[in-house]
Design an enzyme around this catalytic site. Structure first.
Site, short mmCIF file in Angstrom:
data_model
loop_
_atom_site.label_atom_id
_atom_site.label_comp_id
_atom_site.label_asym_id
_atom_site.label_seq_id
_atom_site.Cartn_x
_atom_site.Cartn_y
_atom_site.Cartn_z
N HIS A 307 0.69 -1.07 0.01
CA HIS A 307 0.02 -0.10 -0.15
C HIS A 307 0.84 1.34 0.00
CE1 HIS A 307 -3.02 2.73 1.43
NE2 HIS A 307 -4.13 2.09 0.86
N ASP A 364 -7.79 -3.94 -0.92
CA ASP A 364 -8.32 -4.19 -2.30
C ASP A 364 -8.50 -5.79 -2.51
OD1 ASP A 364 -8.70 -1.25 -2.82
OD2 ASP A 364 -6.58 -1.06 -2.83
#
Length: 428
Positions: A307, A364
């Protein structure tokens, strides 16, 4: 620590105030920089080192893997609160009492009917239209049916605009999916909870009863909470900067949806499934693709791992991994795509290359798995992200307007041609 920073430019020293946030974050206040230095600005592509505002909504520490809404940890909120409680918290600053929450939901339900003329707009889109484009357009179209601007100094008007969009947005989300699938459009069922109603509007078939699955309801509720806000990301900054021109709430939200659409932002969970599809088409060998991901000379990019903000782990991923396992077990889904996803997950969690670089599966990755198992089409994943992010966008817009922030207007460093004389066309 000194509360003054000294900047030397061309031999001249300039003092700039240093401010500290409640979590001891330190920032140099450069509001007066250009004026005091005779035109010097900072340049920061992507705004990675630039604070665009002061905000009391969300605290994020990427190094330590901390995410808090209004001071409450994401772990506690996901475990103990529901989505509407979190929405109320983000927008109004405190967790609601029973009476406040009951009124909030009752008011949302009372504003949930979308003008029937919106159906005509939905009908005008071809089935090939991407759901995010449809959702952005429908959200913007709400402005036409609610033309009066919100008086931000009126708590009543502000509250009414909040419950109105929270009521109508799930209908737009469901209609966006049902249009794609050729199903009749529905206004929902006010006897249901917020998340249950969303699921029924999306999935009810016209010729059979819709039966709720508590595991799915709980998983979606958690997903919406985990996506509800994430500090000054691309779409949130877009909502604030559009709103800073005193554009209305619906128009600002529509702009945020468009920003979220991009594959580097909200589209990441769709990109995860598209990657898994590509791996399946190539034989489904996860070890082969993990090797490709480690090869610097290979253009393959592993989606859904690591991330930009979280340098340790994504706290949301740890929560939703549990929900993903529960959903897969409850539904008993036999899907080669999901099998590939679980294979990649296990490879990454046990491979020194990924562990040392802290390239863990992020939110995600797991949200894509859950949506796939629930039967939500891949192109709808980002729409579901938008549904979750709605309270955060509203809270950020409301905060920006109440703080009377100035219109957003970044500077630039010009690198084009210097002055030159105009040449008549025959001399060019």
């Amino acid at each position: 620590m000194s509360n003054i920073a000294t900047l030397e430019v061309n031999g001249q020293k300039h003092e700039l105030p240093v401010v500290t946030g409640t979590e001891n974050e330190v920032a140099i206040d450069i509001k007066s920089l250009r004026a005091t230095t005779g035109g010097v600005i900072t340049i920061d592509p992507g705004y990675k080192n630039t604070g665009s505002c002061e905000s009391g909504i969300t605290f994020l520490d990427g190094e330590k893997g901390i995410l808090r809404y209004r001071g409450y940890s994401i772990e506690e909120l996901a475990e103990k609160a529901d989505f509407l409680e979190v929405a109320y918290l983000l927008i109004f600053g405190e967790l609601p009492s029973t009476e406040q929450l009951d009124k909030f939901y009752s008011d949302i339900k009372s504003k949930s009917v979308v003008d029937d003329d919106i159906r005509k707009i939905v009908d005008a889109f071809p089935k090939s239209a991407h759901p995010m484009g449809v959702l952005s357009s429908l959200t913007s179209a709400l402005t036409a049916f609610n033309p009066s601007s919100v008086n931000v100094d009126s708590e009543e008007e502000m509250y009414n605009s909040v419950v109105k969009i929270l009521g109508k947005f799930p209908v737009l989300v469901a209609w966006t999916m049902r249009k794609k699938q050729g199903l009749p459009l529905d206004y929902g069922d006010n006897s249901l909870g917020y998340v249950e109603n969303v699921l029924k509007m999306m999935f009810k078939q016209p010729n059979e009863e819709y039966i709720q699955n508590k595991v799915i309801v709980d998983a979606l509720d958690k997903l919406l909470i985990l996506h509800a806000d994430h500090e000054q990301n691309c779409s949130t900054s877009t909502v604030r900067i559009v709103g800073s021109s005193h554009a209305g709430l619906f128009a600002s939200l529509s702009a945020g949806i468009s920003a979220l659409w991009g594959p580097l932002h909200g589209g990441a969970n769709q990109a995860v499934l598209e990657m898994l599809e590509a791996i399946k088409e190539d034989g489904g060998d996860t070890k082969k693709y993990m090797a490709k991901a480690k090869d610097k000379n290979d253009p393959f990019r592993l989606m859904g791992f690591g991330h930009r903000v979280y340098k340790n782990f994504d706290p949301r991923a740890k929560i939703i991994k549990v929900a993903a396992d529960e959903v897969l077990e409850s539904l008993g889904v036999d899907d080669p795509i999901l099998a590939i996803a679980k294979g990649l997950e296990q490879e990454a969690l046990n491979d020194d290359y990924f562990v040392k670089r802290k390239l863990y599966p992020n939110v995600d990755f797991y949200s894509g798995i859950i949506y796939r198992a629930m039967g939500i089409p891949t192109e709808m994943f980002t729409v579901m992200f938008a549904l979750g992010r709605l309270p955060g966008w509203i809270a950020q817009w409301r905060e920006m307007r109440l703080r009377k922030e100035p219109i957003g207007r970044p500077r630039q460093l010009y690198i084009g041609e210097t002055y030159r004389d105009f040449k008549n066309i025959e001399k060019r």
